[in-house]
Write a protein that holds these residues in place. Structure first.
Motif, PDB file in Angstrom:
ATOM      1  N   THR A 114       0.839  -1.200   0.000  1.00 48.72           N
ATOM      2  CA  THR A 114       0.000   0.000   0.000  1.00 48.72           C
ATOM      3  C   THR A 114       0.876   1.252   0.000  1.00 48.72           C
ATOM      4  OG1 THR A 114      -1.816  -1.087   1.140  1.00 48.72           O
ATOM      5  CG2 THR A 114      -1.717   1.285   1.343  1.00 48.72           C
ATOM      6  N   PHE A 115       1.914   1.251   0.855  1.00 49.71           N
ATOM      7  CA  PHE A 115       2.799   2.416   0.926  1.00 49.71           C
ATOM      8  C   PHE A 115       3.699   2.506  -0.309  1.00 49.71           C
ATOM      9  CE2 PHE A 115       2.939   3.721   5.712  1.00 49.71           C
ATOM     10  CZ  PHE A 115       1.698   4.325   5.548  1.00 49.71           C
ATOM     11  N   LEU A 134       2.690   2.211  -3.168  1.00 50.68           N
ATOM     12  CA  LEU A 134       1.895   2.996  -4.113  1.00 50.68           C
ATOM     13  C   LEU A 134       1.897   4.481  -3.746  1.00 50.68           C
ATOM     14  CD1 LEU A 134      -1.118   0.621  -4.826  1.00 50.68           C
ATOM     15  CD2 LEU A 134       1.102   0.797  -5.951  1.00 50.68           C
ATOM     16  N   ALA A 135       2.237   4.810  -2.487  1.00 49.42           N
ATOM     17  CA  ALA A 135       2.343   6.216  -2.092  1.00 49.42           C
ATOM     18  C   ALA A 135       3.531   6.878  -2.787  1.00 49.42           C
ATOM     19  CB  ALA A 135       2.490   6.335  -0.580  1.00 49.42           C
ATOM     20  N   GLY A 136       4.429   6.070  -3.346  1.00 45.49           N
ATOM     21  CA  GLY A 136       5.581   6.612  -4.073  1.00 45.49           C
ATOM     22  C   GLY A 136       5.307   6.785  -5.552  1.00 45.49           C
ATOM     23  N   GLY A 137       4.042   6.607  -5.967  1.00 45.52           N
ATOM     24  CA  GLY A 137       3.701   6.777  -7.382  1.00 45.52           C
ATOM     25  C   GLY A 137       4.517   5.843  -8.261  1.00 45.52           C
ATOM     26  N   GLU A 138       4.910   6.349  -9.431  1.00 51.60           N
ATOM     27  CA  GLU A 138       5.680   5.530 -10.371  1.00 51.60           C
ATOM     28  C   GLU A 138       6.977   5.029  -9.736  1.00 51.60           C
ATOM     29  OE1 GLU A 138       5.105   4.702 -13.619  1.00 51.60           O
ATOM     30  OE2 GLU A 138       3.085   5.552 -13.508  1.00 51.60           O
ATOM     31  N   GLY A 139       7.496   5.771  -8.776  1.00 57.00           N
ATOM     32  CA  GLY A 139       8.783   5.407  -8.144  1.00 57.00           C
ATOM     33  C   GLY A 139       8.647   4.326  -7.087  1.00 57.00           C
ATOM     34  N   GLY A 140       7.419   3.919  -6.767  1.00 54.04           N
ATOM     35  CA  GLY A 140       7.205   2.812  -5.835  1.00 54.04           C
ATOM     36  C   GLY A 140       7.817   3.057  -4.454  1.00 54.04           C
ATOM     37  N   MET A 141       8.185   1.992  -3.775  1.00 59.37           N
ATOM     38  CA  MET A 141       8.658   2.093  -2.390  1.00 59.37           C
ATOM     39  C   MET A 141       9.924   2.927  -2.270  1.00 59.37           C
ATOM     40  SD  MET A 141       8.341   1.618   0.790  1.00 59.37           S
ATOM     41  CE  MET A 141       7.232   0.374   1.432  1.00 59.37           C
ATOM     42  N   ALA A 142      10.812   2.850  -3.272  1.00 62.16           N
ATOM     43  CA  ALA A 142      12.056   3.615  -3.181  1.00 62.16           C
ATOM     44  C   ALA A 142      11.745   5.106  -3.101  1.00 62.16           C
ATOM     45  CB  ALA A 142      12.947   3.304  -4.384  1.00 62.16           C
ATOM     46  N   HIS A 143      10.837   5.571  -3.960  1.00 56.78           N
ATOM     47  CA  HIS A 143      10.508   6.993  -3.926  1.00 56.78           C
ATOM     48  C   HIS A 143       9.750   7.352  -2.647  1.00 56.78           C
ATOM     49  CE1 HIS A 143       9.694  11.034  -5.084  1.00 56.78           C
ATOM     50  NE2 HIS A 143       8.381  10.845  -5.013  1.00 56.78           N
ATOM     51  N   MET A 144       8.897   6.429  -2.214  1.00 58.05           N
ATOM     52  CA  MET A 144       8.154   6.664  -0.962  1.00 58.05           C
ATOM     53  C   MET A 144       9.134   6.878   0.201  1.00 58.05           C
ATOM     54  SD  MET A 144       5.906   6.178   1.579  1.00 58.05           S
ATOM     55  CE  MET A 144       6.203   5.529   3.217  1.00 58.05           C
ATOM     56  N   LEU A 145      10.174   6.055   0.293  1.00 63.22           N
ATOM     57  CA  LEU A 145      11.135   6.197   1.397  1.00 63.22           C
ATOM     58  C   LEU A 145      11.957   7.475   1.244  1.00 63.22           C
ATOM     59  CD1 LEU A 145      12.390   2.503   1.819  1.00 63.22           C
ATOM     60  CD2 LEU A 145      10.818   3.744   3.299  1.00 63.22           C
ATOM     61  N   ASP A 146      12.354   7.777  -0.014  1.00 65.52           N
ATOM     62  CA  ASP A 146      13.135   9.004  -0.249  1.00 65.52           C
ATOM     63  C   ASP A 146      12.299  10.235   0.101  1.00 65.52           C
ATOM     64  OD1 ASP A 146      15.236   7.508  -1.169  1.00 65.52           O
ATOM     65  OD2 ASP A 146      14.669   7.696  -3.291  1.00 65.52           O
ATOM     66  N   HIS A 147      11.018  10.188  -0.308  1.00 64.46           N
ATOM     67  CA  HIS A 147      10.151  11.349  -0.147  1.00 64.46           C
ATOM     68  C   HIS A 147       9.724  11.540   1.309  1.00 64.46           C
ATOM     69  CE1 HIS A 147       6.136  13.361  -1.694  1.00 64.46           C
ATOM     70  NE2 HIS A 147       6.766  14.098  -0.808  1.00 64.46           N
ATOM     71  N   PHE A 148       9.218  10.445   1.902  1.00 63.85           N
ATOM     72  CA  PHE A 148       8.586  10.588   3.225  1.00 63.85           C
ATOM     73  C   PHE A 148       9.476  10.163   4.392  1.00 63.85           C
ATOM     74  CE2 PHE A 148       5.004  10.039   0.236  1.00 63.85           C
ATOM     75  CZ  PHE A 148       4.356  11.245   0.465  1.00 63.85           C
ATOM     76  N   GLY A 149      10.561   9.449   4.085  1.00 64.49           N
ATOM     77  CA  GLY A 149      11.443   8.969   5.160  1.00 64.49           C
ATOM     78  C   GLY A 149      11.838  10.060   6.136  1.00 64.49           C
ATOM     79  N   PRO A 150      12.369  11.209   5.635  1.00 66.25           N
ATOM     80  CA  PRO A 150      12.792  12.262   6.564  1.00 66.25           C
ATOM     81  C   PRO A 150      11.657  12.779   7.436  1.00 66.25           C
ATOM     82  CG  PRO A 150      13.709  12.625   4.379  1.00 66.25           C
ATOM     83  CD  PRO A 150      12.733  11.484   4.246  1.00 66.25           C
ATOM     84  N   SER A 151      10.452  12.972   6.860  1.00 63.66           N
ATOM     85  CA  SER A 151       9.365  13.525   7.681  1.00 63.66           C
ATOM     86  C   SER A 151       8.783  12.474   8.617  1.00 63.66           C
ATOM     87  CB  SER A 151       8.262  14.117   6.788  1.00 63.66           C
ATOM     88  OG  SER A 151       7.653  13.091   6.045  1.00 63.66           O
ATOM     89  N   CYS A 179       8.943  -5.387  -1.427  1.00 65.58           N
ATOM     90  CA  CYS A 179       7.774  -4.905  -2.184  1.00 65.58           C
ATOM     91  C   CYS A 179       7.838  -5.388  -3.622  1.00 65.58           C
ATOM     92  CB  CYS A 179       7.707  -3.382  -2.144  1.00 65.58           C
ATOM     93  SG  CYS A 179       7.098  -2.808  -0.568  1.00 65.58           S
ATOM     94  N   GLU A 180       9.048  -5.370  -4.190  1.00 64.33           N
ATOM     95  CA  GLU A 180       9.170  -5.862  -5.578  1.00 64.33           C
ATOM     96  C   GLU A 180       8.785  -7.337  -5.646  1.00 64.33           C
ATOM     97  OE1 GLU A 180      12.564  -2.663  -6.927  1.00 64.33           O
ATOM     98  OE2 GLU A 180      13.157  -4.751  -6.558  1.00 64.33           O
ATOM     99  N   GLU A 181       9.240  -8.061  -4.648  1.00 63.81           N
ATOM    100  CA  GLU A 181       8.932  -9.499  -4.613  1.00 63.81           C
ATOM    101  C   GLU A 181       7.413  -9.719  -4.480  1.00 63.81           C
ATOM    102  OE1 GLU A 181      10.345 -12.917  -1.685  1.00 63.81           O
ATOM    103  OE2 GLU A 181      11.900 -11.443  -2.142  1.00 63.81           O
TER     104      GLU A 181
END
Ligand code: NAI
Ligand SMILES: C[N+](C)(C)CC(=O)CC(=O)[O-]
Length: 327
Positions: free
Chosen positions: A238-239, A241-258, A283-285
């Protein structure tokens, strides 16, 4: 230890027949087993038969196994009689460590040598419960979810003195009996799902205690929010998908600090490279070749199905869970 093949088990004993033991009885009957139950309470048999009768219409709707019948339930007069010819025993007595230890010791002494014995405990490690048993190798945890006749998950884990064969046998048996099994590698406190539920519940209780949210708001925050997604897609994907096209990697990059602040408040794990890679890789698996677009479509279909199933689509009748009427 010579065990009946999981596929050939016919006779199951359920020790303790309250909410969970009774739910197990209903499940095993619906799956076509002969079930013998024992519970020391004077009104246990009436309560058990009421519970099974109440569950039966739902079990009939989702489909009974060939030969399944409530007539195949026997209520035994003693514990020893209940387990005497069982090929598998499910213990669901009250969550008290000493009681479980004594009871599992008695079950182990009375059950046939080849029978695996599982405890429904929602938190005690088997290592702490198997101390008195003469043959602790066959004792496992088989943690269900309420009601066991509808919620598929069972978490299986052994203790320090449990044989690996008994853990594997129990996992296979539950699968044959129609459950969805997670076989745990170690005795994580709270197992997996309860550890997650406990974290949520701990925060819910803090919020209620501090006057920050009402009980109704807490429940609505899940049933009207993340719970709709969690019914078919877990918190990790679910999370992602919060990273959009970038998936979990973008989600962690984007929201990790906050997220560092709430994680710190909750005693944060260190988001090091290893954890990062494990979460992204996991998540990829779990996506198993599905693209983000595939997963988005699947999530959306699922949310709509859950809304329909719970009577919350426009034009549907009142949903008891939310108390909201037709618009
Ligand atoms: N209620 C829940 O949501 C869940 C409970 N569990 C676990 O299932 C087990 C049973 O819990 P519930 O069914 O909720 O409790 P419950 O209180 O509904 O039922 C316990 C039953 O055990 C009987 N009992 C009392 N002493 C006994 C003894 N010495 N030997 C055998 N039976 C005895 C009682 O008469 C009662 O019928 C616990 O280990 C609990 O942690 C696991 C998953 C979910
Ligand atoms: C409340 N509980 C800890 C007994 C719940 C469980 O163990 C599993 C469930 O049914 O949620």
């Amino acid at each position: 230890m010579t065990m009946t093949k999981p596929e050939e088990v016919r006779r199951v004993a359920c020790v303790g027949a309250g909410v969970i033991g009774g739910g197990w009885v209903a499940h095993f009957l619906a799956r076509g087993y002969d079930v013998t139950a024992w519970d020391p309470a004077p009104d246990a048999e009436q309560r058990l038969r009421r519970l099974v009768d109440a569950a039966w219409p739902a079990l009939t709707r989702i489909g009974l196994a060939d030969g399944a019948s409530r007539e195949r339930l026997t209520v035994a007069a003693t514990l020893e009689e209940a387990v005497a010819d069982a090929e598998f025993v499910q213990e669901s007595a009250p969550e008290k460590l000493e009681l479980k230890r004594d009871l599992l010791t008695r079950i182990d002494a009375a059950a046939p040598a080849g029978a695996v014995i599982a405890s429904s405990t929602s938190g005690y490690p088997m290592t702490d419960m198997q101390t008195g048993a003469a043959t602790p190798g066959r004792l496992v945890v088989g943690h269900p979810f309420n009601p066991p006749y509808l919620i598929p998950l069972v978490e299986v884990v052994g203790g320090e003195r449990t044989d690996a064969d008994a853990v594997a046998w129990a996992s296979r048996f539950y699968e044959v009996a129609g459950k969805s099994v997670i076989t745990m590698k170690s005795e994580v406190p709270g197992f997996i799902a309860n550890r997650l539920q406990e974290a949520l519940w701990r925060e819910a209780l803090h919020m209620v205690a501090n006057g920050e949210a009402t009980v109704a708001e807490i429940d609505a925050s899940i049933t009207e929010g993340p719970g709709l997604r969690w019914a078919f897609m877990g918190p990790m994907l679910t999370f992602a998908l919060a990273g959009g096209e970038g998936g979990m990697a973008h989600m962690l990059d984007h929201f990790g600090p906050s997220l560092k602040s709430p994680w710190t408040r909750l005693e944060a794990p260190e988001l090091d490279r290893e954890l990062y890679d494990a979460v992204v890789g996991g998540c990829e698996e779990a996506a198993a070749g599905r693209t983000i677009a595939d997963l988005v479509a699947e999530r959306d279909r699922g949310v709509i199905d859950v809304l329909r199933a719970t009577g919350r689509l426009p034009g549907q009748a009142t949903a008891p869970a939310t108390g909201r009427g037709t618009e």
